[in-house]
Design an enzyme around this catalytic site. Structure first.
Site, PDB file in Angstrom:
ATOM      1  N   CYS A  73       0.874  -1.174   0.000  1.00  0.00           N
ATOM      2  CA  CYS A  73       0.000   0.000   0.000  1.00  0.00           C
ATOM      3  C   CYS A  73       0.907   1.217   0.000  1.00  0.00           C
ATOM      4  CB  CYS A  73      -0.923   0.013   1.219  1.00  0.00           C
ATOM      5  SG  CYS A  73      -1.938   1.507   1.310  1.00  0.00           S
ATOM      6  N   CYS A 217      -4.725   6.028  -4.225  1.00  0.00           N
ATOM      7  CA  CYS A 217      -4.057   4.726  -4.139  1.00  0.00           C
ATOM      8  C   CYS A 217      -2.643   4.909  -4.662  1.00  0.00           C
ATOM      9  CB  CYS A 217      -4.810   3.671  -4.949  1.00  0.00           C
ATOM     10  SG  CYS A 217      -3.991   2.066  -4.994  1.00  0.00           S
TER      11      CYS A 217
END
Length: 274
Positions: A73, A217
Site C-alpha cells: 500500500c 491509491c
C-alpha cells in the site's frame, strides 16, 4: 490499544505500534474497527512490527477493511514512515522495511514529503498473478458489461490499468468490481482508470480490491504511470492527480526501481478496547 488515525491524500488508515504493545487482530475485529458507523473507520489497517531481518528497521503489515491481508500500500507506506518518525521509533531519514513480498526504503524529506522506493514493477503474468501466455503491453479483458484493453502489472500487489477519455464519466462504480474479481486475476486486482492529460500529467481513479474506490491509491498511481511508460504514452516523471490530491511518480524504465513522492498526514491519536 493505542492507535493513530492518518491519511495519505484522503486514503485513510489506522496505524498501530506493534513494537511496544502486543496486538493481535482477527478478520472480524478488523471489519468491526473499519466500520465507519460503529468503529473507527478506515480504508486499511497498518501494523508496525519489529524487523524480521536485523539489517532492516521494521516489518510493515497491511490489512484491508474487509479483513484480508495484502502485501503493498503506497499511501500507507508514506503514513508508516511519518508514524514511526512522530512516535520516536526511529530517527533515521531513510527507513528500511520489509513487507510480505519484499523490502522497501522510505525517505522522510525536509519539505514534509515522503519518497518511497517501490521497487521494480513486475510484468511477468505468473508473478502478478494474471492468466496470460506471455507479457503484452495491452491485454483484452471481457466483462459482463464491456470489453476493455488494460495493462497488467504488480507493484507488490496486482493492478490492471484501463485508459479512459474522461475520468469523471468513467464507469468505475460498475466496471471496478467486475475487474477486481475477474477470473484472470486469481488473487483479485486493483483496477485503475487513467485519463492522460499530457505525457507528464494524468488523472486517476482506483477501485481497490477489498476496499472499493478510495480517495487515493499510491501503488495504483505507480502502476498507472508504469503502464503508461511501457505503452509509450508517458515520460519518466509524471504528476498523478487523484480525488484526494497529487503524487509524483518517477520511473526510468525496465531494470530500475520506481519512486513515489507525496504527503502523509497525522490526524489524531486514540485508544480503543478490543
Amino acid at each position: 490499544m493505542q492507535f493513530s488515525k492518518m491519511h495519505g491524500l484522503g486514503n485513510d488508515f489506522v496505524v498501530v505500534d506493534g513494537v511496544t504493545q502486543n496486538v493481535f487482530f482477527t478478520p472480524e475485529t478488523i471489519r468491526r474497527l473499519a466500520n465507519r458507523h460503529c468503529g473507527i473507520g478506515f480504508d486499511q489497517l497498518l501494523i508496525v512490527e519489529a524487523p524480521y531481518d536485523p539489517e532492516l528497521d521494521f516489518h510493515y503489515r497491511i490489512f484491508n477493511a474487509d479483513g484480508s491481508e495484502v502485501s503493498q500500500c503506497g499511501n500507507g507506506a508514506r503514513c508508516f514512515a511519518r508514524f514511526v518518525t512522530l512516535k520516536g521509533l526511529t530517527n533515521k531519514k531513510d527507513i528500511a522495511v520489509s513487507t510480505q513480498k519484499g523490502n522497501m526504503v522510505l525517505t522522510v524529506k525536509d519539505d514534509n514529503q515522503i519518497r518511497v522506493n517501490m521497487g521494480e514493477p513486475i510484468w511477468e503474468p505468473a508473478k502478478i498473478p494474471f492468466t496470460a501466455n506471455k507479457f503484452e503491453k495491452n491485454y483484452i479483458l471481457r466483462t459482463d458489461i464491456q470489453t476493455v484493453l488494460c495493462g497488467a502489472v504488480s507493484i507488490g500487489n496486482p493492478h490492471c490499468v484501463v485508459q479512459v477519455d474522461d475520468i469523471q464519466t468513467a464507469n468505475v462504480e460498475q466496471l471496478g468490481p467486475l475487474l477486481e474479481n475477474h477470473e484472470r486475476f486469481p488473487e483479485r486486482v486493483n483496477a485503475g482508470f487513467m485519463q492522460i492529460i499530457n505525457k507528464e500529467h494524468i488523472k486517476l481513479r482506483v477501485y481497490e480490491r477489498g476496499a472499493g474506490e478510495t480517495q487515493a491509491c499510491g501503488s495504483g498511481a505507480c502502476a498507472a504511470v508504469a503502464v503508461g511508460i511501457m505503452q509509450g504514452l508517458l515520460n519518466n516523471n509524471v504528476q498523478v492527480d487523484l480525488p484526494g490530491g497529487s503524487l509524483m511518480i518517477e520511473w526510468n524504465g525496465v531494470g530500475h526501481p520506481l519512486y513515489m513522492t507525496g504527503e502523509a498526514t497525522h490526524i489524531y491519536d486514540g485508544f480503543i478496547t478490543l
